[in-house]
Design an enzyme around this catalytic site. Structure first.
Site, PDB file in Angstrom:
ATOM      1  N   LYS A 103       0.830  -1.206   0.000  1.00 41.48           N
ATOM      2  CA  LYS A 103       0.000   0.000   0.000  1.00 41.48           C
ATOM      3  C   LYS A 103       0.872   1.268   0.000  1.00 41.48           C
ATOM      4  O   LYS A 103       2.090   1.189   0.237  1.00 41.48           O
ATOM      5  CB  LYS A 103      -0.914  -0.033   1.226  1.00 41.48           C
ATOM      6  CG  LYS A 103      -1.853  -1.243   1.228  1.00 41.48           C
ATOM      7  CD  LYS A 103      -2.784  -1.231   2.423  1.00 41.48           C
ATOM      8  CE  LYS A 103      -3.707  -2.436   2.394  1.00 41.48           C
ATOM      9  NZ  LYS A 103      -4.720  -2.401   3.452  1.00 41.48           N
ATOM     10  N   TYR A 118     -12.365  -3.694  -3.374  1.00 35.08           N
ATOM     11  CA  TYR A 118     -12.904  -3.632  -2.017  1.00 35.08           C
ATOM     12  C   TYR A 118     -14.428  -3.772  -1.992  1.00 35.08           C
ATOM     13  O   TYR A 118     -15.074  -3.251  -1.074  1.00 35.08           O
ATOM     14  CB  TYR A 118     -12.469  -2.322  -1.353  1.00 35.08           C
ATOM     15  CG  TYR A 118     -11.001  -2.298  -0.966  1.00 35.08           C
ATOM     16  CD1 TYR A 118     -10.469  -3.265  -0.113  1.00 35.08           C
ATOM     17  CD2 TYR A 118     -10.152  -1.302  -1.434  1.00 35.08           C
ATOM     18  CE1 TYR A 118      -9.122  -3.241   0.249  1.00 35.08           C
ATOM     19  CE2 TYR A 118      -8.799  -1.268  -1.075  1.00 35.08           C
ATOM     20  CZ  TYR A 118      -8.306  -2.247  -0.230  1.00 35.08           C
ATOM     21  OH  TYR A 118      -6.977  -2.220   0.127  1.00 35.08           O
ATOM     22  N   ASN A 134      -1.955  -0.145   7.052  1.00 37.99           N
ATOM     23  CA  ASN A 134      -1.416  -1.431   7.507  1.00 37.99           C
ATOM     24  C   ASN A 134      -0.492  -2.066   6.475  1.00 37.99           C
ATOM     25  O   ASN A 134      -0.321  -3.271   6.422  1.00 37.99           O
ATOM     26  CB  ASN A 134      -2.546  -2.376   7.950  1.00 37.99           C
ATOM     27  CG  ASN A 134      -3.510  -2.689   6.836  1.00 37.99           C
ATOM     28  OD1 ASN A 134      -3.379  -2.178   5.728  1.00 37.99           O
ATOM     29  ND2 ASN A 134      -4.479  -3.550   7.096  1.00 37.99           N
ATOM     30  N   HIS A 189      -1.652  -5.604   1.575  1.00 39.49           N
ATOM     31  CA  HIS A 189      -2.882  -6.396   1.438  1.00 39.49           C
ATOM     32  C   HIS A 189      -2.512  -7.752   0.870  1.00 39.49           C
ATOM     33  O   HIS A 189      -1.645  -7.851   0.012  1.00 39.49           O
ATOM     34  CB  HIS A 189      -3.853  -5.696   0.479  1.00 39.49           C
ATOM     35  CG  HIS A 189      -4.999  -6.571   0.084  1.00 39.49           C
ATOM     36  ND1 HIS A 189      -6.190  -6.583   0.762  1.00 39.49           N
ATOM     37  CD2 HIS A 189      -5.121  -7.503  -0.912  1.00 39.49           C
ATOM     38  CE1 HIS A 189      -7.006  -7.479   0.212  1.00 39.49           C
ATOM     39  NE2 HIS A 189      -6.384  -8.046  -0.815  1.00 39.49           N
ATOM     40  N   GLU A 205      -8.880 -10.683  -7.631  1.00 41.71           N
ATOM     41  CA  GLU A 205      -7.960  -9.564  -7.430  1.00 41.71           C
ATOM     42  C   GLU A 205      -6.848  -9.562  -8.490  1.00 41.71           C
ATOM     43  O   GLU A 205      -6.477  -8.503  -8.996  1.00 41.71           O
ATOM     44  CB  GLU A 205      -7.364  -9.632  -6.017  1.00 41.71           C
ATOM     45  CG  GLU A 205      -8.406  -9.339  -4.942  1.00 41.71           C
ATOM     46  CD  GLU A 205      -7.940  -9.648  -3.514  1.00 41.71           C
ATOM     47  OE1 GLU A 205      -8.726  -9.415  -2.584  1.00 41.71           O
ATOM     48  OE2 GLU A 205      -6.808 -10.115  -3.327  1.00 41.71           O
TER      49      GLU A 205
END
Ligand code: CMP
Length: 156
Positions: A11, A51, A114, A117, A128
């Site tokens: 990310k 998402y 975080n 992913h 994905e």
């Protein structure tokens, strides 16, 4: 046993923190095989697909603007049980709660920022991977180390 694939995104915070090399290194050392990798800016449409399961959550808009604020590094890793193996390596969602020794546990302090992913299930991985990678961006090559990473019966 069957090889499977999982999608990983480093990310924007992971990119800014200079963790690309560290993350790639952890997956390589584990014995996973890198079969695709690129830096991309994800569009709003791609993020809405990615998402989709969070579309009704209060943080959906925030999450999409964070994820489109900068490029991300997308990867596909392959191995036996790649999905659960990589999920274990990255740790649980919040960096504050993630297990020490995991990527989020070692480098993160946030729930949203975080760092990384990884696909939660095989069917998520397939979806994905399709969102970010074209077929000719994934590479099917012989892993020279496989004979010392897996036992013979596991490679059949
Ligand atoms: P990940 O599990 O990869 O996918 C969903 C993401 O939403 C998650 O990582 C976090 O980055 C983010 N997220 C999860 N929970 C929250 C929350 N309560 N508030 C903001 N972002 C969140």
């Amino acid at each position: 046993m069957k090889m499977s694939r999982t999608a990983v995104l480093v990310k924007p915070d992971g990119l800014q923190r200079g963790l690309i090399g560290e993350i790639v290194s952890r997956f390589e050392r584990k014995g996973l095989k890198l079969i695709g990798m690129k830096m991309v800016s994800l569009s709003d449409d791609q993020l809405s697909d990615w998402y989709a399961e969070h579309k009704d959550k209060s943080f959906f808009g925030d999450l999409k603007s964070f994820m489109s604020s900068m490029p991300i590094v997308a990867m596909v890793w392959e191995g036996i049980d790649a999905v659960p193996v990589v999920r274990k390596l990255i740790g649980t969602t919040s960096g504050r709660e993630a297990e020490a020794g995991s990527i989020r546990g070692d480098f993160g302090m946030s729930q949203q920022l975080n760092l990384i992913h990884a696909s939660a299930k095989d069917e998520d991985a397939r979806r994905e991977i399709r969102i970010v990678f074209d077929d000719d961006e994934l590479f099917d090559y012989h892993g020279a180390m496989e004979c010392v990473i897996y036992a013979e019966y596991e490679r059949k």
